[in-house]
Enzyme design. Structure first.
Site, mmCIF file in Angstrom:
data_model
loop_
_atom_site.group_PDB
_atom_site.id
_atom_site.type_symbol
_atom_site.label_atom_id
_atom_site.label_comp_id
_atom_site.label_asym_id
_atom_site.label_seq_id
_atom_site.Cartn_x
_atom_site.Cartn_y
_atom_site.Cartn_z
ATOM 1 N N HIS A 337 0.700 -1.271 -0.078
ATOM 2 C CA HIS A 337 0.038 -0.028 -0.093
ATOM 3 C C HIS A 337 0.636 1.204 0.070
ATOM 4 O O HIS A 337 0.593 2.331 -0.499
ATOM 5 C CB HIS A 337 -0.763 -0.027 1.270
ATOM 6 N N CYS A 338 2.127 1.321 0.680
ATOM 7 C CA CYS A 338 2.920 2.438 0.664
ATOM 8 C C CYS A 338 3.400 2.846 -0.518
ATOM 9 O O CYS A 338 3.636 4.004 -0.596
ATOM 10 C CB CYS A 338 4.269 1.979 1.636
ATOM 11 N N ILE A 339 3.552 2.050 -1.772
ATOM 12 C CA ILE A 339 4.012 2.621 -2.591
ATOM 13 C C ILE A 339 3.183 2.453 -3.907
ATOM 14 O O ILE A 339 3.546 2.713 -5.282
ATOM 15 C CB ILE A 339 5.192 1.185 -3.141
#
Length: 353
Positions: A337-339
């Protein structure tokens, strides 16, 4: 560029499960940052990013921002169907430095450019602080600028009026000194169209060493309005155990914008994957990403992956759960999700999970 007060009524941020036009990512290229700070080789991290991008590209278009110095590496590892867009960048966390896309029934698609200060000034961000604006300009979309220091990973919305965030991030003096909850809630109401903000403690004592100071996308994720997958640990001796307990308790006491109590589904983190030599390791399965018809799940090559996949499949029965191994990315403190950053399709479709 508009400011917060100039926002027109009617703008809202769709839930992640609404149909996407594309997924945006940023290719990792900063060798010193990954190898000196996080202790992993850049080449290995690039393989993880490519795995995620290629998995998503099976289901929807992927637009990969690439620093001009790294185009050849990106092209070698990313499938031919992934569009490479050359923009100079510092780092590679598109969820945080990219735009938060919003929609309006009459005016269509636009985006919010938060004030990105690299999680409270933890790394160079002179290029990344303008990434959201450059992406939106390239798409020919309106850009609503905000003075609020915020990151995409710090907020979750359900598309039904509810936003969840953490106190340890947005109330941190390294983000927004002098601003209180009410100030921030007014911004979220104006720009994202929500009418209920739920504040979780996050990681108030910063026991995990997480560079983000406790982003909500490592704490929980919506399965649908009223239902949350919640990060949990089976190791009661972990420094994170009390943090997880307090965040879960806050969710148990909360109600959403419709007045509903949440159904909470425990999603146990990948404890066996954690490298004790790592400064920080993202072992949260809640850091998954919803793309069209699929769920891209962080995987670590351990038995717990199978249980997490089963839990996620039960929560999203109409989606294909795709585990993607990300151990090197996790060494840098991030997950799937972070990227990633979703660009909603317009007209808006698929408003149900």
């Amino acid at each position: 560029m508009h400011n917060d007060s100039a926002n027109n009524n009617g703008w809202f941020m769709p839930a992640e499960w609404a149909r996407h036009a594309a997924t945006w990512m940023v290719w990792p290229h900063n060798q010193a940052l990954w190898e000196s700070t996080w202790g992993v080789t850049l080449a290995a991290v690039q393989v993880d990013f490519a795995r995620v991008a290629n998995a998503i590209a099976r289901f929807e278009p992927v637009k990969m921002v690439v620093d001009p110095s790294a185009v050849s590496q990106a092209r070698a590892l990313c499938g031919a169907n992934i569009e490479l867009i050359e923009i100079a960048v510092n780092d590679s966390w598109c969820r945080d430095s990219g735009p938060s896309f919003i929609c309006h029934p009459q005016q269509g698609l636009a985006g919010v450019s938060w004030r990105f200060n690299a999680w409270g000034g933890k790394s160079a961000h002179d290029l990344d602080e303008g990434l959201a604006r450059r992406v939106l300009n390239g798409l020919g979309l309106p850009c609503f600028g905000s003075f609020l220091a915020n990151e995409g990973g710090a907020i979750h919305v359900d598309g039904d009026g509810t936003l969840i965030t953490t106190e340890s991030v947005l109330l941190n003096p390294n983000r927004n000194p002098g601003l209180g909850k009410q100030d921030m809630e007014e911004i979220f109401v104006h720009l994202l169209g929500v009418n209920k903000v739920i504040w979780l403690p996050g990681d108030p004592d910063y026991v995990t060493g997480d560079m983000t100071d406790g982003h909500v996308d490592g704490v929980c994720a919506f399965a649908r309005p009223g239902v949350l997958l919640v990060d949990a640990t089976e190791d009661p001796t972990s420094v994170y155990a009390q943090v997880a307990k307090e965040n879960r308790r806050a969710l148990e006491l909360a109600t959403d914008a419709r007045g509903r109590r949440f159904e909470l589904i425990d999603l146990y983190e990948a404890c066996a994957a954690v490298d004790t030599d790592a400064e920080v390791f993202c072992a949260s399965y809640t850091n998954f990403y919803l793309c069209n018809d699929a769920l891209i799940m962080p995987a670590y090559g351990i038995a717990a992956d199978q249980q997490a996949a089963a839990t996620l499949q039960q929560a999203f029965p109409d989606r294909t759960v795709v585990p993607v191994q990300i151990n090197q990315l996790a060494h840098g403190g991030g997950g799937v999700h972070c990227i990633t950053q979703q660009q909603p399709a317009w007209p808006l479709k698929g408003a149900k999970p």
